[in-house]
Scaffold this motif. Structure first.
Motif, PDB file in Angstrom:
ATOM      1  N   ASN A 206     -76.955 -61.444 -28.317  1.00  0.00           N
ATOM      2  CA  ASN A 206     -78.130 -62.237 -27.981  1.00  0.00           C
ATOM      3  C   ASN A 206     -79.348 -61.632 -28.666  1.00  0.00           C
ATOM      4  O   ASN A 206     -79.581 -60.422 -28.564  1.00  0.00           O
ATOM      5  CB  ASN A 206     -78.329 -62.256 -26.465  1.00  0.00           C
ATOM      6  CG  ASN A 206     -79.326 -63.308 -26.024  1.00  0.00           C
ATOM      7  OD1 ASN A 206     -80.481 -63.274 -26.414  1.00  0.00           O
ATOM      8  ND2 ASN A 206     -78.877 -64.236 -25.201  1.00  0.00           N
ATOM      9  N   LYS A 401     -76.332 -77.541 -16.281  1.00  0.00           N
ATOM     10  CA  LYS A 401     -76.253 -76.961 -17.624  1.00  0.00           C
ATOM     11  C   LYS A 401     -74.796 -76.642 -17.918  1.00  0.00           C
ATOM     12  O   LYS A 401     -74.289 -75.573 -17.554  1.00  0.00           O
ATOM     13  CB  LYS A 401     -77.102 -75.683 -17.683  1.00  0.00           C
ATOM     14  CG  LYS A 401     -77.342 -75.164 -19.081  1.00  0.00           C
ATOM     15  CD  LYS A 401     -78.287 -76.064 -19.858  1.00  0.00           C
ATOM     16  CE  LYS A 401     -78.612 -75.454 -21.219  1.00  0.00           C
ATOM     17  NZ  LYS A 401     -79.490 -76.350 -22.007  1.00  0.00           N
ATOM     18  N   LEU A 404     -73.475 -72.200 -21.491  1.00  0.00           N
ATOM     19  CA  LEU A 404     -74.441 -71.136 -21.770  1.00  0.00           C
ATOM     20  C   LEU A 404     -74.345 -70.664 -23.212  1.00  0.00           C
ATOM     21  O   LEU A 404     -75.047 -69.729 -23.601  1.00  0.00           O
ATOM     22  CB  LEU A 404     -74.195 -69.934 -20.840  1.00  0.00           C
ATOM     23  CG  LEU A 404     -74.329 -70.172 -19.334  1.00  0.00           C
ATOM     24  CD1 LEU A 404     -74.075 -68.874 -18.582  1.00  0.00           C
ATOM     25  CD2 LEU A 404     -75.695 -70.719 -18.986  1.00  0.00           C
ATOM     26  N   MET A 407     -77.415 -69.897 -25.701  1.00  0.00           N
ATOM     27  CA  MET A 407     -78.654 -69.913 -24.927  1.00  0.00           C
ATOM     28  C   MET A 407     -79.391 -68.594 -25.106  1.00  0.00           C
ATOM     29  O   MET A 407     -78.813 -67.516 -24.979  1.00  0.00           O
ATOM     30  CB  MET A 407     -78.353 -70.155 -23.447  1.00  0.00           C
ATOM     31  CG  MET A 407     -79.595 -70.250 -22.577  1.00  0.00           C
ATOM     32  SD  MET A 407     -79.195 -70.571 -20.846  1.00  0.00           S
ATOM     33  CE  MET A 407     -78.479 -72.199 -20.999  1.00  0.00           C
ATOM     34  N   THR A 408     -80.664 -68.678 -25.407  1.00  0.00           N
ATOM     35  CA  THR A 408     -81.494 -67.488 -25.595  1.00  0.00           C
ATOM     36  C   THR A 408     -82.637 -67.427 -24.593  1.00  0.00           C
ATOM     37  O   THR A 408     -83.572 -66.657 -24.771  1.00  0.00           O
ATOM     38  CB  THR A 408     -82.072 -67.461 -27.020  1.00  0.00           C
ATOM     39  OG1 THR A 408     -82.830 -68.660 -27.238  1.00  0.00           O
ATOM     40  CG2 THR A 408     -80.960 -67.363 -28.047  1.00  0.00           C
ATOM     41  N   HIS A 412     -84.199 -72.451 -17.718  1.00  0.00           N
ATOM     42  CA  HIS A 412     -83.604 -73.617 -17.072  1.00  0.00           C
ATOM     43  C   HIS A 412     -82.955 -73.275 -15.738  1.00  0.00           C
ATOM     44  O   HIS A 412     -82.541 -74.172 -15.014  1.00  0.00           O
ATOM     45  CB  HIS A 412     -82.552 -74.248 -17.990  1.00  0.00           C
ATOM     46  CG  HIS A 412     -83.110 -74.687 -19.312  1.00  0.00           C
ATOM     47  ND1 HIS A 412     -83.873 -75.818 -19.456  1.00  0.00           N
ATOM     48  CD2 HIS A 412     -83.028 -74.122 -20.541  1.00  0.00           C
ATOM     49  CE1 HIS A 412     -84.224 -75.956 -20.728  1.00  0.00           C
ATOM     50  NE2 HIS A 412     -83.725 -74.942 -21.405  1.00  0.00           N
TER      51      HIS A 412
END
Length: 490
Positions: A206, A401, A404, A407-408, A412
């Motif tokens: 990430n 959602k 994932l 996702m950064t 949300h």
């Protein structure tokens, strides 16, 4: 002869009620608020179970989850003939092969990478500040996936608690099945898109730096892993805050031990017959969840992935299939080219070096509130309440959602905020309690070395002491002993 005439039975007297003006109001049936509420609750549960059966029928169109383990054992060896690093077959090897076979496959795949990209892999590179935590969570996700898929390898410690077996409280299972349909449909679309335009940009790292935002995102991943572990137990589907009370746990434990039939009636114990759902139709048609809308040379591996996702939907629930589909997105059908970028090659090598053992994952979650011991002042019961609320909010967010992957940010998701800061007085009391030494361990851990033990001597007669009179000193006349010391009675 005419039949004797029987008068009609007298109707039950209708109840009467007068309003404020004295007008009579005739009631057909007696009104009992508690009975009406209970009857309404039973109707709601019955409707939810009916909807639950309809969803299970959608998942089992042309798919028999009870024989999936046999299909895997029969077809896995043939599917793995075309395995290469980062492929869907590579993921199937990590999930369904035994420990020894998976290790051998991983060794062969790493050797394949070293022969193909020796110049890249033998270079010394500096790892990022957060790479270790990302690699750790990737290993933890593979580990929990192997644990929840153990029945498909024939290594299950407990039976599978299918979602349609939760007939007493089906609300949570129903919500998860409805959300799982969206997760599976999106997964199929992503796989189709990857087959058409595949790029070598997969990674587990990430880009977020060490920050509160990154901590929140890691917390979401950890909560998803914990939710997957809870699906291994029958008690992992608690949907009420009453589970955080000591009385509930004590009464539940007593009922399960002494009245198991009543415990099953209330949903505290699983039913005795945990049979897998049967297929609703023998053959799947176009548009069903188990069908891919295309033909591909690696169709057997793709079929096995899709059936595994459907099995997780019915056997484990939303968090499990959510994690499985995100993990599948890290793999591909595209063989890495000889000119692949260094980042992607190192990612493939890390996947080939991954080794996990799922023996450490417990199948039963601990009781949050111990009922056999008295609560202590130092116990933090609010912690369990916060974890329970976070898990509940996570399930709602995962339904909104469905992935994932990539996702950064965690904007949300609604995470529980930290409790308000303690006052100075409470902090002082907490520090004071922490500094109190409740027990003395001086006898257990002496500060000095003990003296050597002396051997007992043989008893011998001791000589008697002879007292001789002392001479009188000149100042003894001025000193009266009775004025200072009380008389001693020998």
């Amino acid at each position: 002869m005419d039949e004797p005439h029987t008068p009609p039975a007298a109707a039950a007297p209708a109840q009467e009620k007068r309003d404020e003006k004295g007008v009579k109001i005739i009631l057909d049936e007696p009104t009992h608020t508690c009975a009406m509420v209970e009857e309404k609750a039973e109707e709601i549960v019955e409707a939810e179970n009916e909807r639950l059966d309809q969803l299970m029928a959608e998942f089992t169109k042309g798919f028999d989850p009870g024989i999936l383990a046999d299909e895997i054992s029969q077809s896995l060896s043939k599917i793995l003939e075309n395995v290469f690093p980062g492929s869907y077959e590579h993921l199937l090897s990590m999930l369904f092969e035994c420990d020894a076979a998976m290790h051998n496959t991983q060794v062969d795949l790493e050797r394949w990478l070293l022969d193909r990209y020796s110049q890249i892999l033998y270079q010394i590179t500096q790892r990022g500040e957060t790479h270790i935590s990302d690699e750790t969570y990737f290993g933890a996700e593979i580990e929990v996936l192997r644990k929840i898929l153990a029945p498909l390898r024939g290594e299950a410690e407990k039976p599978v608690f299918w979602l349609n077996s939760r007939r007493v409280n089906p609300a949570k299972a129903l919500r998860e099945l409805e959300a799982s349909v969206t997760v599976v449909e999106l997964f199929k679309k992503d796989v189709i898109a990857a087959l058409q335009t595949d790029t070598e940009d997969r990674k587990i790292y990430n880009p977020l730096p060490v920050s509160r935002e990154r901590t929140a995102l890691i917390s979401i991943k950890q909560l998803r892993i914990d939710a997957c572990q809870k699906t291994l137990s029958w008690d992992g589907y608690a949907d009420s805050e009453i589970v955080l009370t000591a009385f509930y746990n004590a009464y539940k434990n007593y009922t399960c031990e002494n009245r198991p039939d009543k415990a099953r009636e209330w949903g505290w114990l699983p039913p005795t017959d945990l049979e897998p759902p049967r297929p609703s139709t023998e053959k799947a048609e176009e548009g069903d969840l188990v069908m891919w809308p295309f033909e591909h040379e690696r169709r057997p591996a793709l079929d096995l992935l899709l059936k595994t996702a459907l099995w997780l939907c019915m056997a484990r629930g939303l968090p499990a299939v959510h994690l499985f589909c995100d993990t599948c997105r890290l793999f591909t059908t595209h063989i890495p080219g000889k000119d692949a970028n260094a980042t992607y090659v190192r990612f493939l090598r890390h996947v080939a070096q991954t080794r996990v053992v799922d023996k450490a994952i417990k199948s039963a979650p601990p009781t949050p509130i111990p009922f056999k011991k008295k609560p202590k002042k130092t116990s933090n019961d609010d912690y369990f309440d916060d974890v329970w609320r976070s898990d509940k909010s996570l399930a709602e967010d995962l339904a909104k959602k469905p992935t994932l992957y990539g996702m950064t940010t965690a904007k949300h998701f609604k995470l529980n905020e930290a409790p308000p800061p303690r006052s100075f007085r409470k902090r002082a009391e907490m520090i004071e309690k922490a500094c109190i030494i409740e027990e003395d361990y001086s006898e257990v851990w002496p500060q000095k070395d003990p003296l050597p033990v002396q051997k007992p001597r043989s008893p011998s007669p001791q000589p008697k002491l002879a007292l001789r009179p002392q001479e009188k000193r000149p100042y003894d006349d001025d000193f009266d002993e009775d004025d200072c010391f009380p008389p001693l009675n020998w």
